[in-house]
Write a protein that holds these residues in place. Sequence first.
Motif, PDB file in Angstrom:
ATOM      1  N   TYR A   1       0.360   7.969 -10.804  1.00  0.00           N
ATOM      2  CA  TYR A   1       1.114   8.978 -10.041  1.00  0.00           C
ATOM      3  C   TYR A   1       2.309   8.329  -9.327  1.00  0.00           C
ATOM      4  N   PHE A   2       2.058   7.667  -8.186  1.00  0.00           N
ATOM      5  CA  PHE A   2       3.148   7.058  -7.434  1.00  0.00           C
ATOM      6  C   PHE A   2       2.758   5.649  -6.984  1.00  0.00           C
ATOM      7  N   ALA A   3       3.779   4.857  -6.630  1.00  0.00           N
ATOM      8  CA  ALA A   3       3.584   3.504  -6.095  1.00  0.00           C
ATOM      9  C   ALA A   3       4.188   3.441  -4.704  1.00  0.00           C
ATOM     10  N   THR A   4       3.447   2.842  -3.759  1.00  0.00           N
ATOM     11  CA  THR A   4       3.858   2.812  -2.363  1.00  0.00           C
ATOM     12  C   THR A   4       3.547   1.448  -1.760  1.00  0.00           C
ATOM     13  N   LEU A   5       4.441   0.962  -0.912  1.00  0.00           N
ATOM     14  CA  LEU A   5       4.152  -0.251  -0.147  1.00  0.00           C
ATOM     15  C   LEU A   5       3.049   0.046   0.862  1.00  0.00           C
ATOM     16  N   ALA A   6       2.030  -0.825   0.927  1.00  0.00           N
ATOM     17  CA  ALA A   6       0.925  -0.644   1.867  1.00  0.00           C
ATOM     18  C   ALA A   6       1.313  -1.242   3.216  1.00  0.00           C
ATOM     19  N   LEU A   7       1.510  -0.379   4.217  1.00  0.00           N
ATOM     20  CA  LEU A   7       1.947  -0.855   5.526  1.00  0.00           C
ATOM     21  C   LEU A   7       0.833  -1.571   6.283  1.00  0.00           C
ATOM     22  N   GLN A   8      -0.392  -1.051   6.161  1.00  0.00           N
ATOM     23  CA  GLN A   8      -1.492  -1.617   6.947  1.00  0.00           C
ATOM     24  C   GLN A   8      -2.222  -2.756   6.235  1.00  0.00           C
ATOM     25  N   ALA A  17      -4.165  -5.979 -11.419  1.00  0.00           N
ATOM     26  CA  ALA A  17      -4.245  -4.690 -10.725  1.00  0.00           C
ATOM     27  C   ALA A  17      -5.701  -4.465 -10.324  1.00  0.00           C
ATOM     28  N   LEU A  18      -5.972  -4.446  -9.029  1.00  0.00           N
ATOM     29  CA  LEU A  18      -7.336  -4.336  -8.521  1.00  0.00           C
ATOM     30  C   LEU A  18      -7.575  -2.947  -7.939  1.00  0.00           C
ATOM     31  N   VAL A  19      -8.695  -2.329  -8.299  1.00  0.00           N
ATOM     32  CA  VAL A  19      -9.059  -1.040  -7.714  1.00  0.00           C
ATOM     33  C   VAL A  19      -9.637  -1.298  -6.323  1.00  0.00           C
ATOM     34  N   VAL A  20      -8.943  -0.794  -5.286  1.00  0.00           N
ATOM     35  CA  VAL A  20      -9.401  -1.012  -3.908  1.00  0.00           C
ATOM     36  C   VAL A  20     -10.053   0.228  -3.317  1.00  0.00           C
ATOM     37  N   HIS A  21      -9.914   1.368  -3.981  1.00  0.00           N
ATOM     38  CA  HIS A  21     -10.609   2.564  -3.503  1.00  0.00           C
ATOM     39  C   HIS A  21     -10.809   3.535  -4.649  1.00  0.00           C
ATOM     40  N   HIS A  49       1.638  -6.079  -0.515  1.00  0.00           N
ATOM     41  CA  HIS A  49       0.716  -5.335  -1.361  1.00  0.00           C
ATOM     42  C   HIS A  49       1.344  -3.993  -1.719  1.00  0.00           C
ATOM     43  N   ILE A  50       1.363  -3.704  -2.990  1.00  0.00           N
ATOM     44  CA  ILE A  50       1.819  -2.402  -3.472  1.00  0.00           C
ATOM     45  C   ILE A  50       0.603  -1.644  -3.975  1.00  0.00           C
ATOM     46  N   ARG A  51       0.470  -0.407  -3.539  1.00  0.00           N
ATOM     47  CA  ARG A  51      -0.671   0.406  -3.956  1.00  0.00           C
ATOM     48  C   ARG A  51      -0.205   1.555  -4.845  1.00  0.00           C
ATOM     49  N   ILE A  52      -1.006   1.827  -5.852  1.00  0.00           N
ATOM     50  CA  ILE A  52      -0.664   2.814  -6.872  1.00  0.00           C
ATOM     51  C   ILE A  52      -1.786   3.840  -6.955  1.00  0.00           C
ATOM     52  N   THR A  53      -1.443   5.115  -6.757  1.00  0.00           N
ATOM     53  CA  THR A  53      -2.430   6.183  -6.898  1.00  0.00           C
ATOM     54  C   THR A  53      -2.486   6.627  -8.355  1.00  0.00           C
ATOM     55  N   ALA A  54      -3.695   6.953  -8.798  1.00  0.00           N
ATOM     56  CA  ALA A  54      -3.858   7.333 -10.205  1.00  0.00           C
ATOM     57  C   ALA A  54      -5.151   8.117 -10.388  1.00  0.00           C
ATOM     58  N   VAL A  90      -7.189   4.126  -6.220  1.00  0.00           N
ATOM     59  CA  VAL A  90      -6.024   3.420  -5.691  1.00  0.00           C
ATOM     60  C   VAL A  90      -6.081   1.988  -6.201  1.00  0.00           C
ATOM     61  N   TYR A  91      -5.045   1.571  -6.913  1.00  0.00           N
ATOM     62  CA  TYR A  91      -4.894   0.181  -7.343  1.00  0.00           C
ATOM     63  C   TYR A  91      -4.055  -0.577  -6.328  1.00  0.00           C
ATOM     64  N   GLN A  92      -4.336  -1.851  -6.219  1.00  0.00           N
ATOM     65  CA  GLN A  92      -3.524  -2.720  -5.358  1.00  0.00           C
ATOM     66  C   GLN A  92      -3.040  -3.927  -6.144  1.00  0.00           C
ATOM     67  N   CYS A  93      -1.760  -4.254  -5.970  1.00  0.00           N
ATOM     68  CA  CYS A  93      -1.154  -5.395  -6.653  1.00  0.00           C
ATOM     69  C   CYS A  93      -0.409  -6.236  -5.630  1.00  0.00           C
ATOM     70  N   HIS A  94      -0.588  -7.545  -5.707  1.00  0.00           N
ATOM     71  CA  HIS A  94       0.109  -8.453  -4.803  1.00  0.00           C
ATOM     72  C   HIS A  94       1.399  -8.919  -5.450  1.00  0.00           C
ATOM     73  N   VAL A  95       2.487  -8.806  -4.707  1.00  0.00           N
ATOM     74  CA  VAL A  95       3.782  -9.278  -5.193  1.00  0.00           C
ATOM     75  C   VAL A  95       4.294 -10.331  -4.208  1.00  0.00           C
ATOM     76  N   PRO A  96       4.771 -11.475  -4.686  1.00  0.00           N
ATOM     77  CA  PRO A  96       5.176 -12.563  -3.784  1.00  0.00           C
ATOM     78  C   PRO A  96       6.567 -12.338  -3.181  1.00  0.00           C
ATOM     79  N   ILE A  97       6.775 -11.149  -2.614  1.00  0.00           N
ATOM     80  CA  ILE A  97       8.046 -10.817  -1.971  1.00  0.00           C
ATOM     81  C   ILE A  97       7.715 -10.151  -0.646  1.00  0.00           C
ATOM     82  N   SER A  98       8.391 -10.529   0.419  1.00  0.00           N
ATOM     83  CA  SER A  98       8.107  -9.953   1.727  1.00  0.00           C
ATOM     84  C   SER A  98       8.537  -8.486   1.760  1.00  0.00           C
ATOM     85  N   PRO A  99       7.910  -7.678   2.620  1.00  0.00           N
ATOM     86  CA  PRO A  99       8.274  -6.253   2.685  1.00  0.00           C
ATOM     87  C   PRO A  99       9.753  -6.021   2.982  1.00  0.00           C
ATOM     88  N   GLN A 100      10.358  -6.927   3.746  1.00  0.00           N
ATOM     89  CA  GLN A 100      11.765  -6.752   4.102  1.00  0.00           C
ATOM     90  C   GLN A 100      12.701  -6.895   2.902  1.00  0.00           C
TER      91      GLN A 100
END
Length: 455
Positions: free
Chosen positions: A97-104, A141-145, A112-117, A159-169
């Motif tokens: 569905y969509f990909a979103t930066l995980a703030l918390q 891609a890890l299923v976290v929920h 961490h980028i989270r993807i709903t599906a 919800v999938y979670q993927c780690h990307v080696p780039i800071s949120p900024q």
Amino acid sequence: MVSSFQILPPRSLRGHSLQSSPDCQSWASLMKSVMAARYCKQLFIVCIIILVTFLLYAWRADLTIAQVSLFVKVEFFSDWTTADPHDPVPVQRVYVYFATLALQHTPPTGSHIRITAFQEQRVAQLRCCFRHHGNDTSAPALVVHTLKVENKQEVLGVVYQCHVPISPQNLTGIRVTMTPDSACPVEDVYYLPVYIPEVVKGGLAICGKVAFGGLLDPVKLVEWFEMQKLLGVDKIQILDFDNSVNVKKVFQYYQETGLLAMFPLKLPGRPWGRGFTDKTRVLYQLAQDEDFSILECRLRLAGYDYVMGIDMDEIILPRNTMSLKPYFQKIFGPNPRLAAVYFHVQFFVEEFGPEDKDAPLHVLRYLKSTPARWECQKYTYMPARADQGSTHSISPFPGFTTTRASPREAVIHHYRHCPQGWSQCTPPHITERSVTRFQDELVPRVKEVLSKLGF
């Protein structure tokens, strides 16, 4: 008495030596061939049974077989499969569905980028591929929920979670995709933009779940939006599923004002062609379909201080203030470990009849309600303190708690017809006039919007 069985030659050959007769030798050879053929057939059947048993075990045990990944298909909204494709071979589908930066959930390094599906059960391991300013990287891609699995649900909200080696900024412009393959796709069309949630200090939002079918009344909907604005709501998020033209006009108006964030939705996978109305919903799949919107709210509204999980026929009304923000600051402020507060419900049932049939608005006509009940309760949560939720419950992060609001301080007004679960639609009821204190401001606001919309 004969203790073992013998194969006798034809009657005409009895009394002669089998070894001395070529015909007898041919007959014996033929019988051996017949027996051997029967044995081979039985052995073949046994082998087939063993193979099928192993494959069923491997499937149920969720083993990763090399061939399984060959039949995983990742689909991206809005190109989801919603009707039976009649696949010639079994296909496991993941509906991104969509990909979103995980703030918390920011890690010590990177993001961490989270993807709903939606996805079918027992999908093989996937990988996330990132594209950022011409550079490609990948990560598991890890299923976290996963929404609660019950009985025979065929498609799950995850919800999938993927780690990307780039800071949120530094994430501006990053795109992501998921694949079952070891190599990342080359074509840009497979990569999704990553939404970075807005941070609104002191902000109040509503997760309005899914709006569907022809059940919504556009006039009542305008009343609901304007009431939420009076109560101090900053943002409302809703998923749009097959609504009428007039309802879409209301949604478009509030999108243009900036109050509403609206996203289209389909329901993919089995059971094919399902929806949300009484005629199209599939009960064993309904919880997954309804609560999928809550997964999306949890990510996109994570930058607000408070998020209310209510429907478009519900209002959380404080008893002693005209705005919800001071009330929530009073509830959550002194308790740094409080993640969510639940509310009792007063049902304003149309079958009770109008208290004032000449009042200009629905919420002012129907003032008869049940006393506050612990039934169909809803909640408000702080995204910084709460994990994942469903329609009627929310899970706090470890070390945080939830509580119930006293009905003397705040309660949910639920405007509806008689619930199907009630044995009779004449429970004890009262006349509740607390909403009338908003009348002077609410009525002209609603009339102005209705005039703009041509209703």
